[in-house]
Design an enzyme around this catalytic site. Structure first.
Site, PDB file in Angstrom:
ATOM      1  N   SER A  22       4.859   2.245   8.034  1.00 43.67           N
ATOM      2  CA  SER A  22       4.550   1.155   7.116  1.00 43.67           C
ATOM      3  C   SER A  22       5.775   0.793   6.280  1.00 43.67           C
ATOM      4  CB  SER A  22       3.400   1.559   6.186  1.00 43.67           C
ATOM      5  OG  SER A  22       2.228   1.791   6.911  1.00 43.67           O
ATOM      6  N   HIS A  54       0.817  -1.217   0.000  1.00 44.41           N
ATOM      7  CA  HIS A  54       0.000   0.000   0.000  1.00 44.41           C
ATOM      8  C   HIS A  54       0.847   1.262   0.000  1.00 44.41           C
ATOM      9  CE1 HIS A  54       0.532  -0.320   4.475  1.00 44.41           C
ATOM     10  NE2 HIS A  54       0.599   0.989   4.358  1.00 44.41           N
ATOM     11  N   ASP A  94       0.501  -7.628   1.313  1.00 49.11           N
ATOM     12  CA  ASP A  94       0.862  -6.225   1.542  1.00 49.11           C
ATOM     13  C   ASP A  94       2.375  -6.032   1.576  1.00 49.11           C
ATOM     14  OD1 ASP A  94       0.535  -3.551   1.857  1.00 49.11           O
ATOM     15  OD2 ASP A  94      -0.274  -3.626   3.885  1.00 49.11           O
TER      16      ASP A  94
END
Length: 584
Positions: free
Chosen positions: A273, A164, A195
């Protein structure tokens, strides 16, 4: 008596402090002879030395003798003074006659017991420019925006980050710690389900002085973890610490899948992230990727563990691209009720789960049947609640065993039929495609326009675009039912809807049709958008008749509809009547 000094009463005179021998000034002093501090090493008390056998001195009467002050210690290589921070210091003799400083707080570094902190120089900052498709106006794209996240260097001159973080990327750049230069990166693979994304940099300057991160084993509960990254709130690297609080099958929000995950109590914020999570040995044990934001919880973050990371990397190296995680295409029911097990013909020592439905497009649909009881997968017995043994004192959902396989692998499945017959099958596993996909995997949406009717396909991004982030509550019940429970009947089946009607004279009275599924065209079932576009373009009938959901019917005159389409496209500045993928 003459010649004999009599002992005087009173305090004993002070004696001069003993001379401190000089410390050798060799250019390569022994590590045990110098006390210093290193920023990335945590000092741990060494074990007691076994070479010293000096007897413990007997206690003296009276006041304790003062410890002599030590001279300043200097580094023979650079001449700088070595700081000693211990409040209690004393000298002991070494076998070579050189004194060494021993302290209760400052400890001599011992390579066998020093704990090395993570190699933070391998953690990079990821800058990405995104240009998302506009699913409501599929011929356009949204305004581009920028984001920053984290990543880290692995073997093979590659960089790992979250999928993402580079979703719908236009440009990706990387910056090393302490550097002022951004390097353009190439996206090698994007794993939407797990992911994870794999990047590369062609510039050799980027790889200078960077050591790749080493992966560690799956941690245990209460193991310490350190999350390193570049979260919001600053431009420099950030380090947060915590422990592993839970290991189970988690819901991966980005890919709408369920895979193994770690729950930690370290803070994971926006920007973290893609950053690595290290154990106390400095090895990477996961990738930070999401956190739980709720008013009733605090500091709940989630980490992608090394088994999932390793699966992604091996999948890419084996196939040259990311192929995905295989899924056993069945819906199953727990068998915890004793009456249910008795009705299925199960013996007291048998455990398993009951198959409710099977995806007709998967290979297992040719072997398994509804109401079969899956007893084991690849030789591992499945409990009545759908779990299998994981580690000591832990159990985990049996889908974990499936996720360890690769697309095209074979697995042994033991089932129990209603007639108490035990059957063994060898099933070829494959990735499962949903009727309403959770992700378009970076591809722009497909569309087709005729007489102002905009036809497109339904996906989770489309639902989110039309109904907002709460689409699970706002979307129509029939679309949600298909999203949650429907299987594809053929590999190319799609849900085709009339997204909207661009107002024109030819479609008066149809303006309020929005997000309604198209069931058939001129009596022919609509399997996918490409087949619908082909049937309309080749139609020679007088009318175009679309049968929609809720028993709605749209009828247009063929010649008028086709001639009016070009004028409608010009009015709304639409470049083409169909997307590029429908032309081939």
């Amino acid at each position: 008596m003459a010649g004999v000094n009599k002992r005087k009463r009173g305090r004993k005179p002070k004696s001069d402090p003993p001379a401190t021998p000089d410390i050798p000034t060799s250019t390569s002093p022994h590590i045990d002879d110098v006390v210093f501090s290193v920023s990335n090493v945590e000092l741990i008390d060494p074990p007691p030395s076994s070479t010293s056998h000096r007897p413990r001195p007997r206690p003296r009467r009276g006041r304790p003798r003062k410890t002599p002050l030590l001279p300043k210690l200097t580094n023979p290589e650079n001449g700088k003074t070595l700081k000693v921070t211990s409040p209690t210091r004393r000298l002991i003799d070494k076998p070579n006659g050189v004194p060494s400083l021993i302290s209760s707080e400052t400890t001599i570094i011992n390579a066998s017991v020093a704990r090395v902190m993570p190699a933070m120089d391998a953690v990079v900052k990821v800058f990405c420019v995104h240009t998302e498709p506009n699913y409501s106006l599929p011929w356009q794209r949204k305004r581009q925006y920028s984001s920053s996240s984290s990543g880290f260097v692995i073997k093979g001159r590659r960089v790992l980050t979250n999928a993402h973080s580079v979703e719908h990327y236009t440009q990706v750049k990387l910056k090393k710690r302490g550097s002022d230069t951004k390097f353009v990166a190439t996206v090698l693979a994007i794993g939407t389900e797990c992911d994870i994304a794999l990047l590369n940099v062609d510039d050799d300057e980027f790889w200078e002085g960077v050591s790749p991160v080493e992966f560690g084993d799956l941690p245990a509960l209460q193991d310490a973890v350190t999350v390193v990254g570049y979260p919001i709130g600053g431009d420099t690297i950030s380090v947060t610490s915590g422990v592993v609080s839970r290991i189970e099958i988690l819901s991966y929000v980005h890919g709408s899948t369920e895979l193994l995950g770690l729950q930690i109590d370290a803070a994971i914020n926006s920007g973290n992230s893609g950053g690595p999570a290290f154990n106390d040995k400095g090895n990477c044990v996961g990738i930070a990727f999401q956190s739980l934001k709720h008013e009733d919880v605090e500091n709940i973050g989630y980490v992608i563990p090394t088994p999932v990371i390793t699966h992604f990397i091996k999948d890419y190296e084996k196939n040259g691209a990311y192929t995905g995680f295989p899924i056993l295409g069945v819906e199953w029911q727990k068998m915890e009720n004793p009456d249910l097990r008795l009705s299925m013909g199960m013996k007291p020592d048998q455990k398993g789960v009951r198959i409710r439905r099977i995806d007709p497009t998967t290979p297992e649909s040719m072997m398994l049947m509804p109401s079969d009881v899956i007893l084991s997968f690849d030789g591992v017995d499945i409990a009545n609640d759908g779990t299998v043994p994981f580690r000591h004192g832990e159990r985990i959902g049996f889908s974990y065993l499936v996720s360890q396989k690769y697309s095209g692998d074979y697995a042994a499945v033991k089932v129990l039929r209603r007639n108490s017959e035990i059957l063994n099958f060898i099933i070829k596993l494959a990735t499962q495609m949903r009727l309403i996909p959770a992700h378009n995997k970076g591809r722009p949406p497909s569309y087709y326009i005729i007489a102002g009717f905009v036809f497109t396909t339904v996906s989770v991004p489309y639902l989110r675009s039309e109904y907002g982030k709460d689409y699970e509550y706002e979307a129509s019940v029939k679309l949600l039912d298909k999203l949650l429970h429907e299987f594809r009947q053929s590999p190319d089946e799609q849900i085709v809807v009339v997204s909207q009607v661009l107002v024109a004279d030819i479609n008066i009275g149809y303006e309020e049709i929005v997000n309604t599924q198209v069931l058939s065209f001129n009596g022919e079932p609509v399997k996918n958008l490409k087949s619908l576009a082909s049937m309309v373009e080749k139609c020679k009938d007088e009318f175009l008749k679309f049968d929609l959901e809720y028993q709605q019917v749209v009828v247009l005159q063929t010649k008028t509809a086709k001639s009016a389409t070009s004028d409608i496209l010009t009015t709304h500045c639409i470049p083409s009547a169909m997307s590029e993928d429908l032309r081939t």
